[in-house]
Design an enzyme around this catalytic site. Structure first.
Site, PDB file in Angstrom:
ATOM      1  N   GLY A   1       0.645  -5.082   0.921  1.00 11.82           N
ATOM      2  CA  GLY A   1      -0.557  -5.165   0.076  1.00 11.82           C
ATOM      3  C   GLY A   1      -0.264  -5.823  -1.266  1.00 11.82           C
ATOM      4  O   GLY A   1      -1.162  -6.428  -1.871  1.00 11.82           O
TER       5      GLY A   1
ATOM      6  N   ALA B   1       0.863  -1.178   0.000  1.00 13.41           N
ATOM      7  CA  ALA B   1       0.000   0.000   0.000  1.00 13.41           C
ATOM      8  C   ALA B   1       0.900   1.228   0.000  1.00 13.41           C
ATOM      9  O   ALA B   1       2.063   1.157   0.418  1.00 13.41           O
ATOM     10  CB  ALA B   1      -0.887  -0.012   1.239  1.00 13.41           C
TER      11      ALA B   1
ATOM     12  N   GLU C   1       4.666  -5.156   7.175  1.00 17.51           N
ATOM     13  CA  GLU C   1       3.888  -4.151   7.910  1.00 17.51           C
ATOM     14  C   GLU C   1       4.359  -3.967   9.345  1.00 17.51           C
ATOM     15  O   GLU C   1       4.328  -2.864   9.884  1.00 17.51           O
ATOM     16  CB  GLU C   1       2.392  -4.531   7.911  1.00 17.51           C
ATOM     17  CG  GLU C   1       1.683  -4.379   6.572  1.00 17.51           C
ATOM     18  CD  GLU C   1       1.782  -5.617   5.689  1.00 17.51           C
ATOM     19  OE1 GLU C   1       2.650  -6.489   5.941  1.00 17.51           O
ATOM     20  OE2 GLU C   1       0.984  -5.708   4.737  1.00 17.51           O
TER      21      GLU C   1
ATOM     22  N   GLU D   1      -0.451  -9.417  -0.593  1.00 13.57           N
ATOM     23  CA  GLU D   1      -1.877  -9.731  -0.373  1.00 13.57           C
ATOM     24  C   GLU D   1      -2.643  -9.746  -1.694  1.00 13.57           C
ATOM     25  O   GLU D   1      -3.543 -10.564  -1.892  1.00 13.57           O
ATOM     26  CB  GLU D   1      -2.481  -8.701   0.591  1.00 13.57           C
ATOM     27  CG  GLU D   1      -1.972  -8.894   2.018  1.00 13.57           C
ATOM     28  CD  GLU D   1      -2.348  -7.747   2.943  1.00 13.57           C
ATOM     29  OE1 GLU D   1      -2.120  -6.578   2.567  1.00 13.57           O
ATOM     30  OE2 GLU D   1      -2.863  -8.009   4.042  1.00 13.57           O
TER      31      GLU D   1
HETATM   32  N1  DAK Z   1       4.633   3.223  -0.625  1.00  5.83           N
HETATM   33  C1  DAK Z   1       5.061   4.390  -1.153  1.00  5.83           C
HETATM   34  N2  DAK Z   1       6.202   4.525  -1.861  1.00  5.83           N
HETATM   35  C2  DAK Z   1       6.969   3.438  -2.022  1.00  5.83           C
HETATM   36  C3  DAK Z   1       6.605   2.189  -1.477  1.00  5.83           C
HETATM   37  C4  DAK Z   1       5.360   2.090  -0.756  1.00  5.83           C
HETATM   38  N3  DAK Z   1       4.914   0.934  -0.253  1.00  5.83           N
HETATM   39  N4  DAK Z   1       7.566   1.295  -1.789  1.00  5.83           N
HETATM   40  C5  DAK Z   1       8.493   1.975  -2.515  1.00  5.83           C
HETATM   41  N5  DAK Z   1       8.139   3.265  -2.652  1.00  5.83           N
HETATM   42  C6  DAK Z   1       8.856   4.326  -3.342  1.00  5.83           C
HETATM   43  C7  DAK Z   1      10.064   4.796  -2.542  1.00  5.83           C
HETATM   44  O1  DAK Z   1       9.699   5.751  -1.579  1.00  5.83           O
HETATM   45  C8  DAK Z   1      10.923   5.403  -3.654  1.00  5.83           C
HETATM   46  O2  DAK Z   1      10.394   6.668  -3.987  1.00  5.83           O
HETATM   47  P1  DAK Z   1      11.383   7.934  -4.252  1.00  5.83           P
HETATM   48  O3  DAK Z   1      12.226   8.041  -3.034  1.00  5.83           O
HETATM   49  O4  DAK Z   1      12.169   7.539  -5.474  1.00  5.83           O
HETATM   50  O5  DAK Z   1      10.451   9.080  -4.484  1.00  5.83           O
HETATM   51  C9  DAK Z   1      10.652   4.486  -4.843  1.00  5.83           C
HETATM   52  O6  DAK Z   1       9.412   3.814  -4.540  1.00  5.83           O
HETATM   53  C10 DAK Z   1      11.738   3.430  -5.031  1.00  5.83           C
HETATM   54  O7  DAK Z   1      11.899   2.746  -3.802  1.00  5.83           O
HETATM   55  P2  DAK Z   1      13.324   2.556  -3.090  1.00  5.83           P
HETATM   56  O8  DAK Z   1      14.253   3.674  -3.445  1.00  5.83           O
HETATM   57  O9  DAK Z   1      13.037   2.327  -1.654  1.00  5.83           O
HETATM   58  O10 DAK Z   1      13.835   1.232  -3.804  1.00  5.83           O
HETATM   59  P3  DAK Z   1      14.827   0.138  -3.218  1.00  5.83           P
HETATM   60  O11 DAK Z   1      15.106  -0.783  -4.355  1.00  5.83           O
HETATM   61  O12 DAK Z   1      15.962   0.737  -2.480  1.00  5.83           O
HETATM   62  O13 DAK Z   1      13.950  -0.656  -2.127  1.00  5.83           O
HETATM   63  C11 DAK Z   1      11.952  -1.798  -1.326  1.00  5.83           C
HETATM   64  C12 DAK Z   1      12.837  -1.411  -2.540  1.00  5.83           C
HETATM   65  C13 DAK Z   1      10.704  -2.477  -1.849  1.00  5.83           C
HETATM   66  C14 DAK Z   1      12.727  -2.771  -0.429  1.00  5.83           C
HETATM   67  C15 DAK Z   1      11.616  -0.502  -0.505  1.00  5.83           C
HETATM   68  O14 DAK Z   1      11.113   0.459  -1.415  1.00  5.83           O
HETATM   69  C16 DAK Z   1      10.582  -0.759   0.558  1.00  5.83           C
HETATM   70  O15 DAK Z   1      10.925  -1.282   1.625  1.00  5.83           O
HETATM   71  N6  DAK Z   1       9.339  -0.321   0.295  1.00  5.83           N
HETATM   72  C17 DAK Z   1       8.263  -0.404   1.300  1.00  5.83           C
HETATM   73  C18 DAK Z   1       7.759  -1.800   1.407  1.00  5.83           C
HETATM   74  C19 DAK Z   1       6.674  -1.916   2.466  1.00  5.83           C
HETATM   75  O16 DAK Z   1       6.922  -1.629   3.663  1.00  5.83           O
HETATM   76  N7  DAK Z   1       5.473  -2.325   2.065  1.00  5.83           N
HETATM   77  C20 DAK Z   1       4.372  -2.495   2.955  1.00  5.83           C
HETATM   78  C21 DAK Z   1       3.553  -1.226   3.008  1.00  5.83           C
HETATM   79  S1  DAK Z   1       2.203  -1.350   4.158  1.00  5.83           S
HETATM   80  C22 DAK Z   1      -5.428  -2.243   3.872  1.00  5.83           C
HETATM   81  C23 DAK Z   1      -4.993  -2.979   2.802  1.00  5.83           C
HETATM   82  C24 DAK Z   1      -3.645  -3.163   2.609  1.00  5.83           C
HETATM   83  C25 DAK Z   1      -2.723  -2.590   3.457  1.00  5.83           C
HETATM   84  C26 DAK Z   1      -3.174  -1.843   4.522  1.00  5.83           C
HETATM   85  C27 DAK Z   1      -4.525  -1.664   4.742  1.00  5.83           C
HETATM   86  N8  DAK Z   1      -6.802  -2.047   4.126  1.00  5.83           N
HETATM   87  C28 DAK Z   1      -7.758  -2.779   3.290  1.00  5.83           C
HETATM   88  C29 DAK Z   1      -7.269  -1.193   5.115  1.00  5.83           C
HETATM   89  C30 DAK Z   1      -1.326  -2.779   3.190  1.00  5.83           C
HETATM   90  C31 DAK Z   1      -0.324  -2.192   3.868  1.00  5.83           C
HETATM   91  C32 DAK Z   1       1.023  -2.195   3.310  1.00  5.83           C
HETATM   92  O17 DAK Z   1       1.265  -2.726   2.255  1.00  5.83           O
END
Ligand code: DAK
Length: 257
Positions: A108, A65, A131, A111
């Site tokens: 997400g 997400a 998460e 998921e």
């Molecule tokens: N959200 C926003 N931006 C993201 C992102 C994300 N999840 N993942 C990556 N980006 C963005 C980064 O901020 C970066 O943007 P800029 O800095 O260039 O502007 C760009 O994508 C490239 O990412 P990185 O520079 O970080 O790339 P790397 O190769 O170094 O790292 C990575 C890749 C995937 C390991 C890293 O980007 C990362 O850790 N990303 C976050 C992964 C994460 O924590 N995902 C879980 C998010 S929470 C719901 C339904 C679903 C959900 C919640 C509620 N309901 C129905 C209520 C789900 C929640 C989640 O998914």
């Protein structure tokens, strides 16, 4: 109608749906999710489509997400967004949906892949539920689907550490159907989709429904449901055609009737 983040191509009764928000690794913001699920619902209602493949880009299926969109949200705002609705609509899709996953499928994104009916993974795919590292937990089925697919202990290791697993580990755990070279991932998923698209569409939908129910109900209830669906298929033209074609030693022509 042209969509901002979703691009669809239809070929031989199979729709290939691409998520394209590559600059942020296909982070699933509300707009994107609404477009994606709206598109899948539209294809579900389109008689010319029998199976769908959902894919992302070479670096990410979806990295979760959109964290920026959630970072400052209050409980009330999160509740008013009612994100669950769109995920619930995804569960209503009756035709088979195959995820072709290259790169990151996190949070997400993982998921979303699990909400599909099958997963073909590129060898570089990484699956995870990070998460917990953000101080939250999965909200779109991560604790439920992962536990059902790979078992509670393995699921908890992923959910509580947030550590991603490789495509090979995902295969060994039963999270994905197969692992293929990254560059052939979409093509492999499409081949699987073409094979399914050749089968009798109503039988395919009923099999999907029955298999999904197997995860929700006790065995007796599931067996009864299966039996009734089996009887119902005897009312279809495709059932007559399928059996007649076998006896005539020719390929059946299924029309979804
Ligand atoms: N959200 C926003 N931006 C993201 C992102 C994300 N999840 N993942 C990556 N980006 C963005 C980064 O901020 C970066 O943007 P800029 O800095 O260039 O502007 C760009 O994508 C490239 O990412 P990185 O520079 O970080 O790339 P790397 O190769 O170094 O790292 C990575 C890749 C995937 C390991 C890293 O980007 C990362 O850790 N990303 C976050 C992964 C994460 O924590 N995902 C879980 C998010 S929470 C719901 C339904 C679903 C959900 C919640 C509620 N309901 C129905 C209520 C789900 C929640 C989640 O998914």
């Amino acid at each position: 109608m042209s969509l901002r983040y979703i691009h669809t191509e239809i070929n031989e009764s199979v729709a290939l749906v691409r998520i394209e928000r590559h600059e942020v690794l296909n982070a699933l913001n509300l707009h994107l999710m609404n477009e994606l699920v709206g598109e899948l619902a539209r294809l579900d209602a389109d008689d010319s489509v029998r199976c769908m493949v959902v894919t992302g880009g070479p670096k990410a299926f979806a990295a979760g997400a959109d964290i920026l969109e959630m970072a400052d949200a209050t409980v009330v705002e999160m509740k008013q967004r009612n994100q669950f609705q769109v995920w619930d609509r995804l569960r209503q899709v009756r035709k088979p949906v195959i995820a072709a996953v290259n790169g990151f499928a996190l949070g997400g994104g993982c998921e979303l892949a699990m909400a599909c009916d099958m997963i073909v993974a590129g060898e570089d795919a990484k699956f995870g539920q990070p998460e917990v590292k953000l101080g939250v937990m999965p909200g779109a089925g991560g604790t439920q689907r992962l536990t059902r697919l790979i078992g509670k202990n393995r699921a908890l290791e992923m959910l509580l550490t947030g550590r991603p697993i490789s495509a090979d580990d995902a295969l060994n755990m039963g999270l994905v159907n197969r692992v293929v070279p990254a560059e052939t991932c979409v093509q492999e998923a499409l081949s699987l989709a073409y094979e399914i698209a050749k089968q009798a569409p109503i039988a395919v939908q009923m099999i999907k429904e029955a298999a999904n129910k197997a995860l929700d109900v006790d065995l007796q209830t599931g067996m009864e449901l299966e039996r009734n669906a089996f009887y119902l298929l005897f009312a279809t033209e495709d059932r007559s055609e399928g059996m007649k074609a076998f006896l005539d030693k020719r390929k059946p022509v299924f029309r979804g009737r």
